[in-house]
Scaffold this motif. Structure first.
Motif, PDB file in Angstrom:
ATOM      1  N   VAL A   1      -6.113  16.588 -24.243  1.00  0.00           N
ATOM      2  CA  VAL A   1      -6.230  17.791 -24.923  1.00  0.00           C
ATOM      3  C   VAL A   1      -6.761  18.818 -24.345  1.00  0.00           C
ATOM      4  O   VAL A   1      -6.161  20.054 -24.678  1.00  0.00           O
ATOM      5  CB  VAL A   1      -6.942  17.450 -26.582  1.00  0.00           C
ATOM      6  CG1 VAL A   1      -6.822  18.728 -27.189  1.00  0.00           C
ATOM      7  CG2 VAL A   1      -6.301  16.194 -27.020  1.00  0.00           C
ATOM      8  N   ILE A   2      -8.014  18.778 -23.809  1.00  0.00           N
ATOM      9  CA  ILE A   2      -8.669  19.878 -23.011  1.00  0.00           C
ATOM     10  C   ILE A   2      -7.745  20.430 -21.871  1.00  0.00           C
ATOM     11  O   ILE A   2      -7.738  21.802 -21.868  1.00  0.00           O
ATOM     12  CB  ILE A   2      -9.813  19.337 -22.411  1.00  0.00           C
ATOM     13  CG1 ILE A   2     -10.954  18.911 -23.587  1.00  0.00           C
ATOM     14  CG2 ILE A   2     -10.518  20.530 -21.485  1.00  0.00           C
ATOM     15  CD1 ILE A   2     -11.978  18.423 -23.127  1.00  0.00           C
ATOM     16  N   LEU A   3      -6.909  19.765 -21.374  1.00  0.00           N
ATOM     17  CA  LEU A   3      -6.166  20.495 -20.045  1.00  0.00           C
ATOM     18  C   LEU A   3      -4.908  21.216 -20.553  1.00  0.00           C
ATOM     19  O   LEU A   3      -4.570  22.123 -20.060  1.00  0.00           O
ATOM     20  CB  LEU A   3      -5.511  19.269 -19.235  1.00  0.00           C
ATOM     21  CG  LEU A   3      -6.659  18.516 -18.376  1.00  0.00           C
ATOM     22  CD1 LEU A   3      -5.809  17.167 -17.690  1.00  0.00           C
ATOM     23  CD2 LEU A   3      -6.885  19.394 -17.340  1.00  0.00           C
ATOM     24  N   ALA A   4      -4.664  21.112 -22.002  1.00  0.00           N
ATOM     25  CA  ALA A   4      -3.777  21.920 -22.643  1.00  0.00           C
ATOM     26  C   ALA A   4      -4.368  23.190 -23.342  1.00  0.00           C
ATOM     27  O   ALA A   4      -3.444  23.915 -24.123  1.00  0.00           O
ATOM     28  CB  ALA A   4      -2.896  21.073 -23.451  1.00  0.00           C
ATOM     29  N   ASP A   5      -5.659  23.227 -23.422  1.00  0.00           N
ATOM     30  CA  ASP A   5      -6.361  24.262 -24.245  1.00  0.00           C
ATOM     31  C   ASP A   5      -6.395  25.576 -23.448  1.00  0.00           C
ATOM     32  O   ASP A   5      -6.905  25.713 -22.183  1.00  0.00           O
ATOM     33  CB  ASP A   5      -7.857  23.819 -24.418  1.00  0.00           C
ATOM     34  CG  ASP A   5      -8.646  24.780 -25.374  1.00  0.00           C
ATOM     35  OD1 ASP A   5      -8.868  25.843 -24.752  1.00  0.00           O
ATOM     36  OD2 ASP A   5      -8.842  24.532 -26.445  1.00  0.00           O
TER      37      ASP A   5
ATOM     38  N   THR B   1       0.253  15.803 -23.385  1.00  0.00           N
ATOM     39  CA  THR B   1       0.791  16.946 -23.954  1.00  0.00           C
ATOM     40  C   THR B   1       1.456  17.944 -22.999  1.00  0.00           C
ATOM     41  O   THR B   1       2.447  18.766 -23.696  1.00  0.00           O
ATOM     42  CB  THR B   1      -0.802  17.792 -24.345  1.00  0.00           C
ATOM     43  OG1 THR B   1      -1.345  16.712 -25.009  1.00  0.00           O
ATOM     44  CG2 THR B   1      -0.478  18.901 -25.187  1.00  0.00           C
ATOM     45  N   LEU B   2       1.084  18.079 -21.999  1.00  0.00           N
ATOM     46  CA  LEU B   2       2.014  19.204 -20.969  1.00  0.00           C
ATOM     47  C   LEU B   2       3.422  18.586 -20.777  1.00  0.00           C
ATOM     48  O   LEU B   2       4.296  19.433 -20.906  1.00  0.00           O
ATOM     49  CB  LEU B   2       1.296  19.235 -19.624  1.00  0.00           C
ATOM     50  CG  LEU B   2      -0.326  19.648 -19.795  1.00  0.00           C
ATOM     51  CD1 LEU B   2      -0.933  19.744 -18.276  1.00  0.00           C
ATOM     52  CD2 LEU B   2      -0.256  21.155 -20.176  1.00  0.00           C
ATOM     53  N   ILE B   3       3.499  17.403 -20.844  1.00  0.00           N
ATOM     54  CA  ILE B   3       4.727  16.776 -20.588  1.00  0.00           C
ATOM     55  C   ILE B   3       5.492  16.992 -21.684  1.00  0.00           C
ATOM     56  O   ILE B   3       6.781  17.350 -21.710  1.00  0.00           O
ATOM     57  CB  ILE B   3       4.639  15.248 -20.396  1.00  0.00           C
ATOM     58  CG1 ILE B   3       4.344  15.104 -18.994  1.00  0.00           C
ATOM     59  CG2 ILE B   3       6.160  14.602 -20.458  1.00  0.00           C
ATOM     60  CD1 ILE B   3       4.062  13.541 -18.529  1.00  0.00           C
ATOM     61  N   TYR B   4       5.268  16.811 -23.003  1.00  0.00           N
ATOM     62  CA  TYR B   4       5.779  17.104 -24.443  1.00  0.00           C
ATOM     63  C   TYR B   4       6.440  18.471 -24.472  1.00  0.00           C
ATOM     64  O   TYR B   4       7.424  18.858 -24.710  1.00  0.00           O
ATOM     65  CB  TYR B   4       4.978  16.749 -25.594  1.00  0.00           C
ATOM     66  CG  TYR B   4       4.773  15.060 -25.486  1.00  0.00           C
ATOM     67  CD1 TYR B   4       5.563  14.242 -25.060  1.00  0.00           C
ATOM     68  CD2 TYR B   4       3.715  14.619 -26.047  1.00  0.00           C
ATOM     69  CE1 TYR B   4       5.582  12.893 -24.946  1.00  0.00           C
ATOM     70  CE2 TYR B   4       3.405  13.302 -26.053  1.00  0.00           C
ATOM     71  CZ  TYR B   4       4.322  12.426 -25.535  1.00  0.00           C
ATOM     72  OH  TYR B   4       4.107  10.881 -25.743  1.00  0.00           O
ATOM     73  N   GLU B   5       5.301  19.394 -23.913  1.00  0.00           N
ATOM     74  CA  GLU B   5       5.629  20.872 -24.010  1.00  0.00           C
ATOM     75  C   GLU B   5       6.760  21.092 -22.913  1.00  0.00           C
ATOM     76  O   GLU B   5       7.625  21.962 -23.425  1.00  0.00           O
ATOM     77  CB  GLU B   5       4.343  21.678 -23.730  1.00  0.00           C
ATOM     78  CG  GLU B   5       3.286  21.660 -24.808  1.00  0.00           C
ATOM     79  CD  GLU B   5       2.079  22.373 -24.402  1.00  0.00           C
ATOM     80  OE1 GLU B   5       2.006  22.735 -23.089  1.00  0.00           O
ATOM     81  OE2 GLU B   5       1.233  22.636 -25.351  1.00  0.00           O
ATOM     82  N   SER B   6       6.941  20.673 -22.116  1.00  0.00           N
ATOM     83  CA  SER B   6       7.938  20.900 -20.826  1.00  0.00           C
ATOM     84  C   SER B   6       9.275  20.301 -21.299  1.00  0.00           C
ATOM     85  O   SER B   6      10.208  20.645 -20.933  1.00  0.00           O
ATOM     86  CB  SER B   6       7.380  20.101 -19.528  1.00  0.00           C
ATOM     87  OG  SER B   6       7.657  18.609 -19.544  1.00  0.00           O
TER      88      SER B   6
END
Length: 519
Positions: free
Chosen positions: A38-42, A292-297
Motif C-alpha cells: 500500500v505504501i509504495l502506491a501512496d 497495487t501497482l500491477i493492477y493500476e498498470s
C-alpha cells in the motif's frame, strides 16, 4: 475428520491452542510485508522520498538483505542460544525498533536503515516461529500446524495491512499521515505476542538438547503440551524417541560445523535450500509486493480501485489457507505442491496470453480475466508452496542442527525473492505485458522439479526422518544404547514425583519443590 477435530483435535487441544497463538508472530510479519504494498502506491510517500522504479525495488527488497543475514547466522544461532521463545521476543522487539525508525521524519537513507533492521527481525521471527511449531506439534498434524500458523498468520497480517492502508489512504493532511499511521499500526500486534509468550512452555526438544542432564524438564513439558501425564503411553512413546535419538546423536558435532562437515547433512541442506526456494521461485513476492501497482498498470486505476482489489484478494487468501489445514497431512506435502504449481502455471499461461494480446489494456473483459488469474495464483500459493515448504524445511533435519539448518535453508527463499523483487519494477516497465511469461516458465520448472526431486515426509516423526534420506534410524540405533532406558526411567520417576507433589499441594497446600519446565 470434522471441523472441530481438525482444528482442535481431542488429544491435542492444548497444543493446538498453544500453537495457534503463534499466529500473532506470523501476523506481525505479514502486516509488515503487506503494508509496503500500500505504501509504495501512496503519492505522498512517492513525493516525499522521490520514488522511482529503482528506489521502489530497493525499498521492497532491501529488508531481505538483512533477512538473509538472519538466515545465515543470527536467527538460528539466537534460537539455539536462548531458546525458541526468547528468540521470538527479542526478534519482535528488533522489528518494532525498525518500524519506529521508518515512521519518524527522516531521509531516504534512514528509511533504508529502518527497513534493514526490520528485515533482520523479520527473518529471526520466521525461523523461531516455525521451529517452535514443528517441535511442539504432534507428528500426525505437524504439516497442518506449521502451515496454518505460518501462512494463516501471514495472510491475516496482510489482510489487516491492506484494509488499514485502504482506510488511511483517504487522509491527505497532515502530509504523510496516511502511510506513517498505517505502518505503526503493526506494533501492537508484536507486543501482544511478547506478553502472551510468557504463558508458553519452551520446546521440549530444545530443552532436552540443552539440558540432557535433567531430562525430566523435557518430559514434564512434553506431558503438558500433550495434555497428559508423564506415564501416558503416547507421551512415553514420544519421549522414548526423543531420548533414543539424542543418545545416538551424541557422537555427532552440533551446529554449523556438524552440518557442513558431514556429507549426508550437506545433502540434506541442499534439500532444505531447494524446498524453501520453491516458496518464492514462481515470483509470488513480486506479484504481492507490487500488486497495487500491477493492477493500476492493467487499467484498474480509477480512484482507489487497485487498493480495493488488493484488499478483497487478502480476504480470500486468508480463508483459502484452510485448504492446507485440511489436506496437507492427509494427501502429503508433495501432492499439494504438484497441484499447486500446476494450477499456478495454468493461470499464468492465461494471464500472459491476455496481457500479450491486449498490451494497451483496452479490453475490459480481458482485464477482468487477468485480475481473476492473479487471484488464482495468489490463492493457490496460500495452500500450496506458501505453507508447505516451511513444513518440509523444519522437519527434515535432526535436532542437533535443526535451527542452523533451517536458517540456512531459508537462504533459498531469500535468493529467489531478491532475484525477482529487486529487478521486477524495471523489468516490467521495459518488457511490458510480456514480462509474465517469465513467471509462467518458472512455475513450470518448479512443477517438474517437485515431481522428480522432492521426497514425501508426511507422517514421519522428527526423530525418524533420517531413514527417509538413507541414513541410520536414530531411534532404532539409540535403543541399542543401555543409557537410553536408564535416562527414560530416571526422567519418568522424577516427573511423576513432581506431579504427585503438585497433587498433594492441591489437596493440602504444602508447597512442592518443582523444577519449572517453562520458559
Amino acid at each position: 475428520m470434522g471441523l472441530t477435530q481438525t482444528f482442535l483435535p481431542q488429544k491435542d487441544r492444548y497444543a493446538a491452542l498453544l500453537l495457534y497463538g503463534l499466529v500473532f508472530c506470523t501476523c506481525f510479519n505479514g502486516y509488515d510485508a503487506g503494508i509496503m504494498t500500500v505504501i509504495l502506491a501512496d503519492k505522498q510517500f512517492i513525493q516525499y522520498y522521490g520514488i522511482d522504479a529503482n528506489r521502489t525495488g530497493l525499498i521492497a527488497s532491501i529488508p531481505w538483505a538483512a533477512t538473509g543475514l538472519a538466515q545465515l547466522f543470527v536467527g538460528g544461532s539466537l534460537a539455539n542460544w536462548v531458546g525458541r521463545l526468547w528468540a521470538l521476543r527479542i526478534s519482535i522487539s528488533v522489528m518494532i525498533i525498525g518500524v519506529i525508525i521508518q515512521v519518524v521524519p527522516n531521509t531516504f537513507a534512514v528509511l533504508i536503515v529502518g527497513r534493514l533492521i526490520t528485515g533482520l527481525g523479520f527473518g529471526s521471527v520466521y525461523i523461531a516461529t516455525n521451529l517452535y511449531v514443528a517441535e511442539c506439534a504432534p507428528t500426525s498434524l505437524r504439516g497442518s500446524f506449521v502451515g496454518t500458523v505460518s501462512q494463516f498468520g501471514y495472510q491475516l497480517g496482510t489482510l489487516i495491512a491492506f484494509w488499514a492502508g485502504y482506510g488511511m489512504s483517504g487522509y491527505k493532511s497532515p502530509f504523510n499521515i496516511a502511510w506513517r499511521v498505517s505502518n505503526v499500526i503493526q506494533i501492537p500486534i508484536g507486543l501482544a505476542f511478547i506478553f502472551l509468550s510468557f504463558l508458553y512452555p519452551e520446546s521440549p526438544r530444545w530443552l532436552l538438547e540443552k539440558t540432557p542432564d535433567d531430562p525430566s524438564r523435557a518430559l514434564s513439558t512434553l506431558s503438558r503440551i500433550r495434555s497428559g501425564s508423564p506415564d501416558d503411553e503416547r507421551v512415553k512413546e514420544e519421549f522414548h524417541e526423543l531420548v533414543a535419538s539424542h543418545e545416538f546423536r551424541r557422537q555427532y558435532t552440533p551446529g554449523y560445523l556438524g552440518l557442513l562437515k558431514n556429507a549426508a547433512m550437506r545433502k540434506r541442506l541442499c534439500y532444505g535450500f531447494y524446498a524453501m526456494a520453491l516458496q518464492q521461485f514462481g515470483g509470488i513476492a513480486a506479484l504481492t509486493m507490487y500488486a497495487t501497482l500491477i493492477y493500476e498498470s492493467l487499467g484498474w486505476n480509477q480512484g482507489r480501485q487497485a487498493l480495493a482489489i488488493n484488499g478483497i484478494q487478502a480476504v480470500l487468501q486468508l480463508l483459502i489457507v484452510l485448504v492446507n489445514t485440511f489436506t496437507v497431512d492427509r494427501f502429503g506435502r508433495k501432492s499439494l505442491l504438484i497441484w499447486g504449481f500446476t494450477i499456478q502455471s495454468a493461470a499464468l499461461l492465461i494471464l500472459s496470453s491476455l496481457t500479450t494480446s491486449f498490451p494497451e489494456n483496452n479490453n475490459k473483459a480481458a482485464a477482468v480475466v487477468e485480475i481473476a488469474m492473479f487471484f488464482i495464483v495468489g490463492l493457490t500459493y496460500c495452500w500450496s508452496n506458501g505453507p508447505v515448504t516451511p513444513a518440509i524445511a523444519t522437519e527434515i533435519f535432526p535436532q542437533h542442527v535443526r535451527d542452523k539448518a533451517f536458517g540456512l535453508s531459508l537462504l533459498g527463499q531469500t535468493a529467489c525473492l531478491l532475484a525477482l523483487t529487486q529487478p521486477w519494477p524495471k523489468f516490467n516497465s521495459e518488457v511490458g505485458p510480456k514480462s509474465y511469461w517469465l513467471l509462467f516458465g518458472l512455475n513450470v520448472i518448479a512443477l517438474i522439479s517437485v515431481v522428480v526431486i522432492l521426497p514425501e515426509t508426511k507422517g514421519i516423526s522428527l526423530e525418524r526422518m533420517d531413514k527417509l534420506f538413507g541414513q541410520v534410524d536414530n531411534v532404532a540405533a539409540g535403543e541399542q544404547n543401555t543409557m537410553t532406558a536408564k535416562i527414560e526411567d530416571a526422567a519418568l520417576g522424577h516427573a511423576t514425583h513432581i506431579e504427585g507433589d503438585l497433587r498433594d499441594f492441591e489437596k493440602t497446600g504444602a508447597r512442592p519443590h518443582v523444577n519449572e519446565a517453562t520458559s
